[in-house]
Design an enzyme around this catalytic site. Sequence first.
Site, mmCIF file in Angstrom:
data_model
loop_
_atom_site.group_PDB
_atom_site.id
_atom_site.type_symbol
_atom_site.label_atom_id
_atom_site.label_comp_id
_atom_site.label_asym_id
_atom_site.label_seq_id
_atom_site.Cartn_x
_atom_site.Cartn_y
_atom_site.Cartn_z
ATOM 1 N N GLU A 245 -11.059 -6.733 24.335
ATOM 2 C CA GLU A 245 -11.922 -5.663 23.837
ATOM 3 C C GLU A 245 -12.779 -6.217 22.703
ATOM 4 O OE1 GLU A 245 -11.525 -0.971 22.424
ATOM 5 O OE2 GLU A 245 -9.741 -2.188 22.820
ATOM 6 N N LEU A 246 -14.074 -6.195 22.844
ATOM 7 C CA LEU A 246 -14.994 -6.843 21.919
ATOM 8 C C LEU A 246 -14.839 -6.321 20.493
ATOM 9 C CD1 LEU A 246 -17.388 -8.773 21.468
ATOM 10 C CD2 LEU A 246 -18.909 -6.866 22.046
ATOM 11 N N ASP A 247 -14.574 -7.244 19.566
ATOM 12 C CA ASP A 247 -14.484 -6.943 18.126
ATOM 13 C C ASP A 247 -13.525 -5.804 17.822
ATOM 14 O OD1 ASP A 247 -16.196 -8.962 17.454
ATOM 15 O OD2 ASP A 247 -17.984 -7.693 17.350
ATOM 16 N N ALA A 248 -12.475 -5.670 18.616
ATOM 17 C CA ALA A 248 -11.542 -4.552 18.422
ATOM 18 C C ALA A 248 -10.091 -5.000 18.444
ATOM 19 C CB ALA A 248 -11.784 -3.479 19.486
#
Length: 303
Positions: A245-248
């Site tokens: 999950e991108l930047d999460a």
Amino acid sequence: MLSVARRPLSAAVPAGNLLGIHLFKCPDTVGIVAKLSERIASRGGNIHSVDVFVPDDKHVFYSRSEFTYNPKLWPRDELHKDFLNLSHYFSAQRSTVRVPDLDPKYKISVLASKQDHCLFDLLYRWREGRLPVDINCVISNHDRSEDNHVRRFLQRHGIPYHYLPTTSGNKREQEILELIQDTDFVVLARYMQILSESFLQSYGKDIINIHHGLLPSFKGGHPSRQAFNAGVKLIGATSHFVTTELDAGPIIEQMVERVSHRDTLQSFVVKSENLEKQCLAEAIKSYCELRVLPYELKKTVVF
């Protein structure tokens, strides 16, 4: 909940003794701290600090201990076996023990793109002995000339630099995997490429990322200029583990600083970049000092 404030590693280590660090996660039950203390004391060791966290709604025990011991009385291999036996006894999900003065430093690779501020800050801290790591190589999708200050630094210190230009159809992930396969973890120092799920699964170890945390969030190109023009009053940075999950991914460290109408765009950018440098360095330091444990699905315990 038993807790002490985060602080530097114990400084008062008696002559002839060594500092040990133990990180532990297991199902909660009665007597865990007593057993850990008893084992350390039975070997002539002495606990300097202990931090324990047990969530109110879950039967999970998290702890981090620092202790001193005499390596002549407690050889490193026996120390490992003793803590391994304790982990089996308590059915631990995680039990890691390190002796910083004996154990090899963590071996890392650093991935970076065009921006140099986080990369060069890490190199400087490494040179000053402020990060307990050995840098295996630096990999970048941005070319740097031979007389670039980063390239000159790397050449002086014998750290390989690999330029791997990427395209939308070729992220060079297989080549990166070959370069980082012997590392303990990887650091993304403003690496502006998304790593695929296949890459993350193939590497199988932790990857630490840093990104700006401009409040409110500004995406796309020139986020600092966007935030400056919007007149935000707080800026920040977030360092986290990389997931699909991108930047999460689970957050390791966050820092914020106040800005005002008196800031210029230049001072705004300098403050933002300084936060990114400090936040990333602190996350790496916490990781290497065994302060970080996964908590639930998207959280961390950071002692």
